[in-house]
Design a protein around this motif. Structure first.
Motif, mmCIF file in Angstrom:
data_model
loop_
_atom_site.group_PDB
_atom_site.id
_atom_site.type_symbol
_atom_site.label_atom_id
_atom_site.label_comp_id
_atom_site.label_asym_id
_atom_site.label_seq_id
_atom_site.Cartn_x
_atom_site.Cartn_y
_atom_site.Cartn_z
ATOM 1 N N PRO A 141 0.770 -1.109 -0.030
ATOM 2 C CA PRO A 141 -0.157 -0.090 -0.024
ATOM 3 C C PRO A 141 0.867 1.199 0.028
ATOM 4 O O PRO A 141 0.189 2.238 -0.183
ATOM 5 C CB PRO A 141 -0.861 -0.116 1.357
ATOM 6 N N ASN A 142 1.936 1.184 0.265
ATOM 7 C CA ASN A 142 2.979 2.332 0.328
ATOM 8 C C ASN A 142 4.189 2.207 -0.728
ATOM 9 O O ASN A 142 5.005 2.371 -0.398
ATOM 10 C CB ASN A 142 3.578 2.539 1.539
ATOM 11 N N ALA A 143 3.634 2.101 -1.881
ATOM 12 C CA ALA A 143 4.659 1.565 -3.099
ATOM 13 C C ALA A 143 5.562 2.744 -3.328
ATOM 14 O O ALA A 143 6.655 2.571 -3.746
ATOM 15 C CB ALA A 143 3.761 1.038 -3.873
ATOM 16 N N SER A 144 5.051 3.903 -3.105
ATOM 17 C CA SER A 144 5.671 5.158 -3.693
ATOM 18 C C SER A 144 6.819 5.481 -2.655
ATOM 19 O O SER A 144 7.614 6.335 -3.095
ATOM 20 C CB SER A 144 4.775 6.466 -3.354
ATOM 21 N N ALA A 145 6.806 4.957 -1.700
ATOM 22 C CA ALA A 145 8.107 5.197 -0.433
ATOM 23 C C ALA A 145 9.280 4.116 -0.790
ATOM 24 O O ALA A 145 10.352 4.324 -0.478
ATOM 25 C CB ALA A 145 7.607 4.717 0.933
ATOM 26 N N ARG A 146 9.368 3.404 -2.027
ATOM 27 C CA ARG A 146 10.296 2.517 -2.247
ATOM 28 C C ARG A 146 11.439 3.504 -2.845
ATOM 29 O O ARG A 146 11.250 4.265 -3.624
ATOM 30 C CB ARG A 146 9.861 1.559 -3.392
ATOM 31 N N PRO A 147 12.682 3.047 -2.664
ATOM 32 C CA PRO A 147 13.836 3.836 -3.051
ATOM 33 C C PRO A 147 13.759 3.707 -4.472
ATOM 34 O O PRO A 147 13.781 2.775 -5.009
ATOM 35 C CB PRO A 147 14.943 3.086 -2.219
ATOM 36 N N CYS A 148 14.192 4.985 -4.893
ATOM 37 C CA CYS A 148 14.500 5.286 -6.474
ATOM 38 C C CYS A 148 15.666 5.785 -6.868
ATOM 39 O O CYS A 148 16.534 4.943 -7.701
ATOM 40 C CB CYS A 148 13.311 6.278 -7.011
ATOM 41 N N LEU A 149 16.186 7.069 -6.383
ATOM 42 C CA LEU A 149 17.445 7.276 -6.754
ATOM 43 C C LEU A 149 18.379 7.375 -5.513
ATOM 44 O O LEU A 149 18.122 8.086 -4.426
ATOM 45 C CB LEU A 149 17.338 8.887 -7.272
ATOM 46 N N HIS A 150 19.314 6.724 -5.395
ATOM 47 C CA HIS A 150 20.642 6.790 -4.498
ATOM 48 C C HIS A 150 21.573 7.906 -5.074
ATOM 49 O O HIS A 150 22.050 7.367 -5.932
ATOM 50 C CB HIS A 150 21.325 5.463 -4.142
#
Length: 694
Positions: A84-93
Motif C-alpha cells: 500500500p505504500n509503494a511510492s516510498a520505495r527507494p528510487c535514486l541513491h
C-alpha cells in the motif's frame, strides 16, 4: 564440451540456444509478448509494421501508445494490496566520491519524491518555458539527480531531450544546439572534478554566442552547496533569458504542475543522443519511445537479472548512452533503485565503488574496463575491495571497450571470494546505436549463468541478429575474424534514424555493404564467433592491421602485452613499414609504482615480443614501443585513432603535426605528451639511420 557449459549433464548452451531461438524463429511474436511487461495507454496489436506517420519505414509497435515517464515512475507509485505504500520505495541513491566539495551528502529519493519533482519541473517546462509535445530540450548538467529529473520531465510532456555531457567545450555544445534546435536549455551552474570545480555557466554563455539557433530560455540549477563555487547571477534580459531552477519550481502554482502524462505514439522520439565521433558534425541518434521501453524492461529482468526493488549501480554518466539506459530508464522501468554517482573510480581512494555497493546493497554494477584498470593499478592487491561486504553483488558488467582477459580473470577470482554465490564478471558489447547490449551472459532466473570466457563478450542476446562477414558482406564460418554486422530488423532498443538526417543514417550504417547487394547494419567493429557461440569483439574494423598480408587484431596484441608484470594497459596501432605495409607499434602505460625512468623500453620490447612470438606468432612482433600515458575519452575509451595519426605522421617525418582528437577527450595534455614521446622515438631512429648511411 567445456565443463562450464553443462550442468547435471544438460548443455547450458543448448538451453540458451532454445531461449534465443524463441526470438530468432519469430522475432515479432517474441517482442509482442515482451511488450506485455509495459502498461500501454493503447496496447499494440502488431510488433513490427509500417509507420503511422509519413516516414514510410517499418517501426516497432506502430499502433501502440504509451508514456515513458509513466512507465518509469507513475505506475510504481500506485498502491497495491501487497504494497500500500509503494511510492516510498527507494528510487535514486545519490552519492559523491568528493563529499568534502559539496554540502549535500549522500541521500536517497523515493519513487514518490522523484515523481513529485518531475511533475513540478514538467510544469515549469510547459508553462514557464513554452515547451510543447515534440519540442527538443538540451540538457547540460553535472551528475546530479536533477539531470535525471529533467530527462523524465521532458518525457512526461512529450518533449525530446538531448543530453550533452556536462563540461563539453562551448563550440561542441553549440554544434549540438544548432543540430537539435531546442526550445529550451537546462544546465547546472557547475560540475565537480578531482582538479576542482568546473564552472558551466561561462561555457553555456560562450556556446550560445557561437550557436546560430537560440533557445527560448535557459533554466539553471544553482549549486549553492558547492565549496569554492559562487553561483552566478542570472538575468532575464540576457542574450537568452535565464531562469532560476529552484525559484521557478517553488513558485509554480499547483494547478500548473504536469499531473498527467502525455500519451505518445510508440514511434515518437524519446530522445536524441550525439555520438562522440570526431570534431566533424556530430550524429544525433534517435531513440523511439515504445521499442526502447520494451527492450530495456526486458533486458533488466532477463539479461541483468534484477527483480523489482533491487539496486543497480551504473558508474557511467547520464550524458552517455549507458547512463541513459542503465542509470535511468532500465532500472526505473523495472521498479529498481539506481545509483547516481558524481565522482571518479579512485577518488578519494580505489575503494569508492565497493563502498557504494556495500552501502546500497547493489545487485549489479556496470562500469568501463578502464575504470577497473585504474582501480587495479591503484590497489593491485584489492585490499580496499576486501574491506566491504559485497555479498549482494551478482554481476559486474564491463563495456565501453574490450576487456582484456587478465582484468576479467582477476575480478572473477575476487567475485568468487567476495561476491554473491555464482557472481560473474560480465563483459558485454554494445554501442550508442544499439541502445542496449548486443551480447552478454544473460543473468536469467531460468538457468544458471555461464562463467565468462575471458576475451569474449558473451552470447548474442535476443533481438540482436549478429553476423560476421568479409569486406564484401559474405558470411564467414565460426572462428574466422571479420566485420561484425547486424541483420535487420534492428532490435527495438536500436536507433531508428539520425536526427533530421535519414540520408546520413543510410550512408553511415547501411551503404558500405549495400554496395555489394547486402542488407547489413555496419557496427564498425571486427571480431569473430567461436565454436561455442561466444562473441569476441577484437577491435574497431579500421584498427585491424595488415602485416605482410596477415590481418592482425590490435586488441589481441594488447592482451598479450598487458600480461607483462610491468604493464597496466597499452594501445597498439599500425606503424607504416616499407616491406610489410605495417608493423605493430605500442604505447604502454606502466603499473603504479613502476618508474618509467627506471624501465628500459628496449628491454621491455624484447620481453614483450618474446611473449607475442609464443602466443600469436613472429609475424605479430612489435616494431616499436614507447612508455607513457594513454589519451582517453571521458567515458574511458582509448583514443586509438589519435595515437595512430601521431604514429603515421611521425613515420613520415612530420613531427609537429597537430593531433586530432574528439571533443570527448579527458585530458588534452596527455595527447600532447604522447606526441612528444612518440616524436622523440622516431626522431632518434631517423638520426641513427642517417648516421649509419654516412
Amino acid at each position: 564440451m567445456h565443463p562450464q557449459l553443462s550442468i547435471h549433464g544438460i548443455s547450458l548452451l543448448d538451453r540458451k540456444s532454445e531461449a534465443n531461438g524463441e526470438w530468432s524463429e519469430d522475432a515479432k511474436s517474441f517482442w509482442l509478448h515482451a511488450a506485455k511487461g509495459i502498461d500501454w495507454f493503447k496496447q499494440p496489436s502488431i510488433a513490427y509494421g509500417p509507420s503511422r506517420n509519413s516516414s514510410g519505414r517499418d517501426v516497432w509497435f506502430p499502433d501502440g501508445v504509451l508514456n515513458t515517464c509513466y512507465e518509469a515512475l507513475d505506475r510504481h507509485c500506485l498502491p497495491t494490496p501487497r504494497n500500500p505504500n509503494a511510492s516510498a520505495r527507494p528510487c535514486l541513491h545519490c552519492a559523491s566520491s568528493m563529499p568534502e566539495a559539496s554540502g549535500r551528502p549522500s541521500f536517497t529519493l523515493s519513487y514518490g519524491e522523484v515523481l513529485e519533482k518531475v511533475k513540478t519541473l514538467a510544469g515549469v517546462l510547459r508553462n514557464r518555458m513554452n515547451v510543447k509535445e515534440g519540442d527538443t530540450v538540451v540538457i547540460y548538467m553535472a551528475m546530479v539527480p536533477e539531470c535525471a529529473i529533467a530527462m523524465l520531465a521532458c518525457a512526461r510532456i512529450g518533449a525530446i531531450h538531448s543530453v550533452v555531457f556536462g563540461g563539453f567545450a562551448p563550440r561542441e555544445l553549440a554544434k549540438r544546439i544548432d543540430d537539435a534546435q531546442p526550445k529550451a536549455l537546462l544546465a547546472s551552474s557547475c560540475g565537480i572534478e578531482p582538479r576542482g570545480v568546473i564552472e558551466y555557466k561561462p561555457l553555456v554563455d560562450s556556446a550560445l554566442k557561437f550557436a546560430t539557433h537560440k533557445p527560448g530560455s535557459v533554466l539553471i540549477l544553482l549549486r549553492e552547496d558547492i565549496r569554492d563555487h559562487k553561483p552566478p547571477t542570472l538575468s532575464r534580459s540576457a542574450l537568452v533569458p535565464e531562469l532560476d531552477w529552484e525559484a521557478e519550481c517553488a513558485s509554480l502554482p499547483a494547478q500548473q504542475r504536469a499531473h498527467e502524462c502525455t500519451p505518445m505514439p510508440s514511434e515518437a522520439p524519446l530522445y536524441t543522443l550525439y555520438t562522440s565521433g570526431t570534431t566533424a558534425q556530430p550524429k544525433g541518434v534517435v531513440r523511439a519511445s515504445g521499442g526502447y521501453a520494451v527492450a530495456l524492461r526486458y533486458s533488466m529482468e532477463h539479461v541483468f537479472g534484477l527483480q523489482v526493488g533491487e539496486t543497480m549501480f551504473c558508474a557511467s554518466d547520464l550524458g552517455w548512452v549507458v547512463g541513459h539506459s542503465y542509470i535511468l530508464y532500465a532500472p526505473l522501468l523495472r521498479g529498481c533503485a539506481t545509483v547516481i554517482f558524481e565522482g571518479k573510480p579512485i577518488i578519494p581512494d580505489a575503494g569508492i565503488f565497493w563502498k557504494i555497493i556495500d552501502a546500497y546493497k547493489c545487485n549489479a554494477m556496470f562500469t568501463a574496463p578502464t575504470a577497473l584498470r585504474a582501480v587495479s593499478r591503484t590497489d593491485p592487491g584489492a585490499e580496499l575491495m576486501r574491506k566491504y561486504n559485497l555479498r549482494s553483488l551478482r554481476s559486474l558488467y564491463l563495456a565501453g571497450e574490450r576487456s582484456e582477459p587478465n582484468i576479467i580473470i582477476k575480478y572473477q577470482k575476487l567475485l568468487d571470494q567476495l561476491g554473491a554465490p555464482g557472481a560473474i564478471v560480465n563483459d558485454n558489447y554494445w554501442s550508442t546505436e544499439s541502445g542496449s547490449p548486443i551480447t552478454a551472459i544473460a543473468m536469467s532466473n531460468s538457468f544458471p549463468a555461464l562463467k565468462p570466457r575471458p576475451g569474449s563478450a558473451g552470447f548474442v542476446l535476443p533481438g540482436m541478429d549478429v553476423r560476421v562477414v568479409d569486406d564484401k558482406g559474405e558470411e564467414l564460418p565460426r572462428g574466422e575474424m571479420g566485420n561484425i554486422v547486424l541483420s535487420p530488423p534492428l532490435a527495438p532498443s536500436a536507433l531508428t534514424t539520425l536526427w533530421r538526417n535519414d540520408q546520413k543514417f543510410h550512408d553511415a550504417y547501411w551503404a558500405r555493404f549495400a554496395a555489394f547487394g547486402k542488407n547489413w547494419f555496419d557496427t564498425g567493429d571486427a571480431g569473430m564467433i567461436d565454436q561455442d557461440g561466444y562473441v569476441h569483439v577484437l577491435s574497431r574494423a579500421d584498427d585491424v592491421m595488415n602485416v605482410a598480408g596477415h590481418r592482425l587484431s590490435t586488441s589481441l596484441l594488447e592482451q598479450v602485452i598487458a600480461s607483462h608484470e610491468f604493464v597496466a594497459e597499452c594501445c597498439v596501432v599500425g606503424k607504416p613499414d616499407e616491406l610489410k605495409g605495417h608493423v605493430p607499434f605500442a604505447l604502454v602505460a606502466l603499473q603504479l609504482g613502476k618508474d618509467a625512468e627506471a624501465v628500459d623500453p628496449d628491454v621491455l620490447l624484447k620481453e614483450v615480443n618474446a611473449q607475442i612470438r609464443e602466443d600469436v606468432g613472429a609475424i605479430a612482433s612489435l616494431g616499436g614501443l614507447v612508455i607513457g600515458r594513454l589519451p582517453k575519452t571521458r567515458s574511458g575509451k582509448t583514443l586509438r585513432r589519435t595515437i595512430r595519426g601521431i604514429v603515421e605522421a611521425c613515420a613520415r617525418g612530420q613531427y609537429d603535426v597537430t593531433p586530432t582528437y574528439p571533443p570527448t577527450i579527458e585530458d588534452v595534455a596527455v595527447v600532447e605528451q604522447a606526441q612528444i614521446t612518440i616524436s622523440k622515438y622516431f626522431k632518434t631512429r631517423s638520426e641513427v639511420k642517417v648516421q649509419s648511411k654516412l
